[in-house]
Design an enzyme around this catalytic site. Structure first.
Site, PDB file in Angstrom:
ATOM      1  N   TRP A 361       0.823  -1.207   0.000  1.00  0.00           N
ATOM      2  CA  TRP A 361       0.000   0.000   0.000  1.00  0.00           C
ATOM      3  C   TRP A 361       0.855   1.253   0.000  1.00  0.00           C
ATOM      4  O   TRP A 361       0.360   2.345  -0.292  1.00  0.00           O
ATOM      5  CB  TRP A 361      -0.932   0.001   1.208  1.00  0.00           C
ATOM      6  CG  TRP A 361      -0.254   0.220   2.541  1.00  0.00           C
ATOM      7  CD1 TRP A 361       0.719  -0.537   3.116  1.00  0.00           C
ATOM      8  CD2 TRP A 361      -0.532   1.268   3.476  1.00  0.00           C
ATOM      9  NE1 TRP A 361       1.071  -0.035   4.345  1.00  0.00           N
ATOM     10  CE2 TRP A 361       0.323   1.067   4.601  1.00  0.00           C
ATOM     11  CE3 TRP A 361      -1.405   2.345   3.487  1.00  0.00           C
ATOM     12  CZ2 TRP A 361       0.315   1.913   5.706  1.00  0.00           C
ATOM     13  CZ3 TRP A 361      -1.422   3.181   4.595  1.00  0.00           C
ATOM     14  CH2 TRP A 361      -0.569   2.969   5.685  1.00  0.00           C
ATOM     15  N   ASP A 362       2.149   1.091   0.321  1.00  0.00           N
ATOM     16  CA  ASP A 362       3.072   2.226   0.284  1.00  0.00           C
ATOM     17  C   ASP A 362       2.961   2.980  -1.038  1.00  0.00           C
ATOM     18  O   ASP A 362       3.050   4.208  -1.082  1.00  0.00           O
ATOM     19  CB  ASP A 362       4.533   1.759   0.386  1.00  0.00           C
ATOM     20  CG  ASP A 362       4.827   0.848   1.548  1.00  0.00           C
ATOM     21  OD1 ASP A 362       3.887   0.218   2.047  1.00  0.00           O
ATOM     22  OD2 ASP A 362       5.994   0.754   1.934  1.00  0.00           O
ATOM     23  N   GLU A 488       0.047  -2.369  12.670  1.00  0.00           N
ATOM     24  CA  GLU A 488       0.086  -3.827  12.648  1.00  0.00           C
ATOM     25  C   GLU A 488       0.304  -4.426  14.032  1.00  0.00           C
ATOM     26  O   GLU A 488       0.447  -5.647  14.152  1.00  0.00           O
ATOM     27  CB  GLU A 488       1.160  -4.296  11.668  1.00  0.00           C
ATOM     28  CG  GLU A 488       0.820  -3.916  10.231  1.00  0.00           C
ATOM     29  CD  GLU A 488       1.968  -4.134   9.262  1.00  0.00           C
ATOM     30  OE1 GLU A 488       3.093  -4.426   9.730  1.00  0.00           O
ATOM     31  OE2 GLU A 488       1.748  -4.005   8.048  1.00  0.00           O
ATOM     32  N   LYS A 590       2.412   0.550  16.376  1.00  0.00           N
ATOM     33  CA  LYS A 590       3.595   0.419  15.529  1.00  0.00           C
ATOM     34  C   LYS A 590       3.838   1.678  14.713  1.00  0.00           C
ATOM     35  O   LYS A 590       4.970   2.140  14.574  1.00  0.00           O
ATOM     36  CB  LYS A 590       3.436  -0.786  14.600  1.00  0.00           C
ATOM     37  CG  LYS A 590       4.628  -1.006  13.669  1.00  0.00           C
ATOM     38  CD  LYS A 590       4.410  -2.212  12.763  1.00  0.00           C
ATOM     39  CE  LYS A 590       5.602  -2.424  11.846  1.00  0.00           C
ATOM     40  NZ  LYS A 590       5.403  -3.549  10.911  1.00  0.00           N
ATOM     41  N   GLN A 591       2.772   2.239  14.146  1.00  0.00           N
ATOM     42  CA  GLN A 591       2.906   3.383  13.244  1.00  0.00           C
ATOM     43  C   GLN A 591       1.608   4.175  13.230  1.00  0.00           C
ATOM     44  O   GLN A 591       0.566   3.697  13.667  1.00  0.00           O
ATOM     45  CB  GLN A 591       3.232   2.902  11.837  1.00  0.00           C
ATOM     46  CG  GLN A 591       2.119   2.101  11.187  1.00  0.00           C
ATOM     47  CD  GLN A 591       2.610   1.199  10.093  1.00  0.00           C
ATOM     48  OE1 GLN A 591       3.178   0.149  10.366  1.00  0.00           O
ATOM     49  NE2 GLN A 591       2.389   1.590   8.849  1.00  0.00           N
TER      50      GLN A 591
END
EC number: 3.2.1.-
Length: 792
Positions: A361-362, A488, A590-591
């Site tokens: 998806w980046d 995630e 995580k992000q």
């Protein structure tokens, strides 16, 4: 760690002042050259020593089985791994009978320079052999942006102090040995001799090798040809074997005399074309290269980059490291996409084998937004590639018992390659990310033809997926269960806010597109009732909110999860040191997830909500992903924490140039390179486009005195020149000479006949700057000794 001492900060180049063999793999990634079709890692000309040898062709892969301790229905059976193809970079130099090798003799001087304006990698070395013969070597390498199948190397050897006999072996080599990998899941699988010989030939001054993969049945050709200039007598011979073609040049040089070799390379691959056709394609590309000549290739490369920088350059006054980094990032984004031409843009580009060469998806979420404003032609090609996998996505959805299309989480060709469901297939948001990329392209460029060509089908089928994934409860609220958002560490949850907002946007965008193209939509079976169902689901989507804390919940119940003990768990990245059974039920992120939702769906949140959400989630994000710092920079800037935002922008920009995440050796982080632009332009430039209008709201931190960036919008070229007190907009080209944008929330009409200067709006934070988990503060401009050990 890569340091400023060895890699000084310069505005238009990346220069290595000394060769550090311990950082060879990292520098090979930094110095990689590509055009989106061919990728050459920055290996030394002589081939050894190396950190990770690498020559790649976009989407040329091999199939391998995916092992499972316990398989289940719908799990992918095969993975795809990018192949290190025939290496044409090698020019082995022998001075008398001694090989030029930086590990032997004396390296008197060594420098490599990546020139961001010329699009070349130049190496200069002075070397004294063990027999006391000194030579100077200057090589310049390029992968042509103008000619898709062509790369070239100019290699010059000069005798400095004594007469020397020089031998150069210029090679094409297949099936190179690969170094052992670690247990890090981000590292590529090792393929053992993946190429099977098909044909080899030697020509007068070159050769050609053809190979195919054993399982994926892809065929490739690599060819080389040479021009040789030298005073006096020279001997040139060529021989070829299945995995090696070699042209050997032998001559004698007196002090001051030079041997100059220009090596032309051509690459091509196909799953369909015959062996003779592929052979002829490579041969034709070599003829094209020789016709252009070395200087012609250089001139075309510079002209291509001049045109790019005219519409894409970002100038940062006061922060030279960010200045260098944002140009470095833009350069590599262009390299990854310029001539990809309906192939994927992998998360590492063509700079290394990390993540097996897969696209995630980046691409649509981080890389394409930048390219939409700077190189829109590359975006159209990338989206055409994604659309070309639509039938595979429909097949995947059907396999899972769903309607519409389910695009895969990670892939090269279009089939799902993620063996871990919770952080793979369950990350359904990729389908909305793809839909958003199509819609952004239409809005920013004003070009509806891509939607008509292939985008409408993608929007319709992703909308159908969402309707079959979600459900209305007895109160009429629409839910998405069993989903994983960008974070995630919080997987398979109910009503992830990011996913729900993106899905709602996908549904509405699809319905609007069907109204623009009613006949085409009807031909795809779309009815008025189906469009109404899409809008109803979008309007009823549940967006969890904690009234007591006054913040949005990242997912249903997130703010009631157990708090994570950051003091007791200090070894990062957590996914390499902690069990997911501990991570999933805890408030450790995580992000950026909810914070990313506030950037991409900015209109769905009030300023007060954004401020409170940033304050809450900053304290729980550990940034075990290179995708996070840029988003945190953007949102911290929006809510007024400009200095904290600057630190995050610095970290996002320097992830590869300083190897902050300790895995640059496996290839560059394309999304984080894009994040350097996003942090500056989206954060301090205040760029937003989620409401269909170009919205800009600049505000600079103390460490940046001026931010000047260029972008494209609907045929216009716009320059935004922001300072602390005001901003000047300069409009060029474009239809009609007028463009209406939104400046600081107010409409502003710009005219191409005169710049417009207007005061900036001061951003006053509603809350004090938030703290971060212990030890997870951003790498600061002011404290460069801080180093993080994080993951992608």
């Amino acid at each position: 760690m890569i340091t400023e001492e060895a890699f000084p900060v310069e505005p238009w180049q990346i220069r290595e002042t000394r060769l550090d063999l311990n950082l060879l793999a990292q520098s090979e990634s930094l110095f990689a050259l590509s055009n989106g079709h061919i990728g050459l890692r920055g290996n030394l000309d002589e081939g050894e020593p190396y950190g990770l040898p690498g020559t790649y062709l976009n989407s040329f892969y091999e199939i391998r089985p995916l092992p499972y301790a316990e398989a289940g229905y719908g799990y992918p059976e095969a993975g795809q791994t990018v192949v290190d193809v025939t290496n044409g970079k090698i020019l082995r130099l022998f001075v008398e009978d001694e090989p030029f090798d930086v590990r032997y003799g004396e390296v008197i001087f060594h420098e490599r320079v990546l020139d961001l304006c010329a699009g070349t990698l130049t190496r200069r070395a002075n070397w004294r052999s063990p027999a006391d013969k000194q030579v100077k070597v200057v090589s310049t390498r390029l992968v042509s942006l103008a000619h898709r199948s062509v790369a070239a190397i100019e290699y010059v050897v000069e005798a400095l102090d004594k007469f020397v006999r020089v031998t150069v072996q210029s090679e094409l080599v297949s099936n190179e040995d690969q170094p052992e990998t670690s247990g890090d899941p981000r590292v590529s699988a090792i393929l053992d001799n993946p190429l099977e010989a098909v044909e080899h030939e030697a020509t007068e001054r070159g050769g050609l090798l053809m190979h195919r993969t054993r399982a994926s049945s892809l065929m490739m050709a690599a060819g080389m040809d040479h021009e040789v200039e030298v005073p006096g007598r020279v001997e040139i011979t060529t021989d070829a074997r299945p995995d090696l073609a070699r042209t050997t040049v032998i001559c004698g040089l007196r002090p001051g005399q030079k041997l100059r070799i220009v090596k032309y390379l051509a690459y091509g691959w196909s799953s369909l074309r015959s062996r003779p056709a592929l052979h002829d394609q490579a041969t034709a590309a070599l003829h094209t290269a020789r016709y252009s000549g070395w200087q012609g290739l250089l001139d075309a490369q510079r002209a291509y980059l001049n045109e790019f920088w005219d519409s894409a350059d970002v100038e940062v006054e006061g922060d030279p490291e960010s200045q260098q980094a944002v140009r470095f990032g833009l350069f590599h984004l262009l390299q990854a996409s310029a001539r990809a031409e309906r192939r994927a843009i992998p998360s590492k580009g063509l700079t290394g084998t990390g993540y097996d060469g897969h696209a995630f998806w980046d691409t649509e979420g981080f890389v394409l937004p930048v390219l939409t404003y700077t190189a829109p032609h590359a975006v159209a090609d990338a989206l055409r590639w994604r659309a070309s996998t639509l039938q595979l996505a429909k097949d995947r959805a059907a396999e899972l018992g769903l309607d519409g299309a389910s695009f895969c989480w990670r892939t090269i060709r279009g089939q799902e390659c993620s063996a871990y469901w919770p952080a793979g297939t369950a990350a359904w948001h990729i389908n909305a990310d793809i839909a958003m990329a199509f819609e952004r392209y239409r809005i920013v460029t004003g070009d509806h033809s891509l939607e008509e060509e292939c985008g409408l089908a993608v929007l319709i089928e992703t909308a159908r997926l969402w309707l079959s994934l979600g459900h209305h409860d007895r109160h009429g609220v629409w839910h998405l269960d069993g989903v994983t958002g960008p974070d995630e560490y919080t997987a398979v949850v109910r009503d992830n806010v990011f996913t729900n907002l993106m899905a709602a946007s996908n549904l509405i965008t699809a319905a609007d597109a069907c109204l623009r193209q009613p006949e085409a939509a009807k031909a795809m079976g779309v009815t008025t009732e189906e469009m109404a169902a899409w809008r109803d689901a979008a309007d009823a989507a549940n967006i969890p909110y904690d009234d007591e804390l006054g913040v949005h919940q990242q997912c249903e119940g997130f703010t009631t999860f157990a708090e994570w003990d950051f003091e007791a768990n200090t070894t990062y990245p957590l996914f390499l040191h902690e069990a997911y059974v501990r991570l999933y039920p805890a408030q450790v992120i995580k992000q950026a997830d909810l914070v990313l939702a506030m950037q991409w769906q900015s209109h769905a949140f009030t300023p007060e909500q954004k401020a409170r959400n940033v304050d809450y989630y900053e304290r729980r994000m550990v940034r075990d992903s290179s995708l996070s710092a840029c988003t945190q920079a953007v949102m911290c800037a929006e809510v007024g924490h400009l200095e904290l935002a600057h630190d995050y922008a610095y970290e996002a920009a320097l992830i590869d140039l300083r190897d902050l995440h300790r895995n640059t050796r496996d290839g560059l982080h394309m999304a984080s390179l894009a994040g350097a632009w996003t942090a500056l332009v989206g954060g301090f430039g205040g760029l937003r486009d989620d409401e269909g209008i170009l919205s800009i709201d600049p505000q600079l931190p103390h460490g940046i005195s001026r931010l000047r960036f260029r972008l494209r919008w609907r045929g216009f070229r716009l320059t935004v020149d922001a300072r602390h007190a005001d901003v000047t907009y300069t409009l060029r080209d474009g239809p009609g000479g007028e463009l209406t944008i939104r400046h600081a929330g107010e409409h502003l009409t710009l005219k191409s006949d005169s710049p417009s200067t207007i005061a900036v709006r001061d951003r006053k934070p509603l809350l004090p700057p938030p703290s971060q988990p212990p030890g997870r503060e951003p790498v600061s401009r002011r404290h460069k000794s801080l180093i993080i050990s994080a993951a992608r």
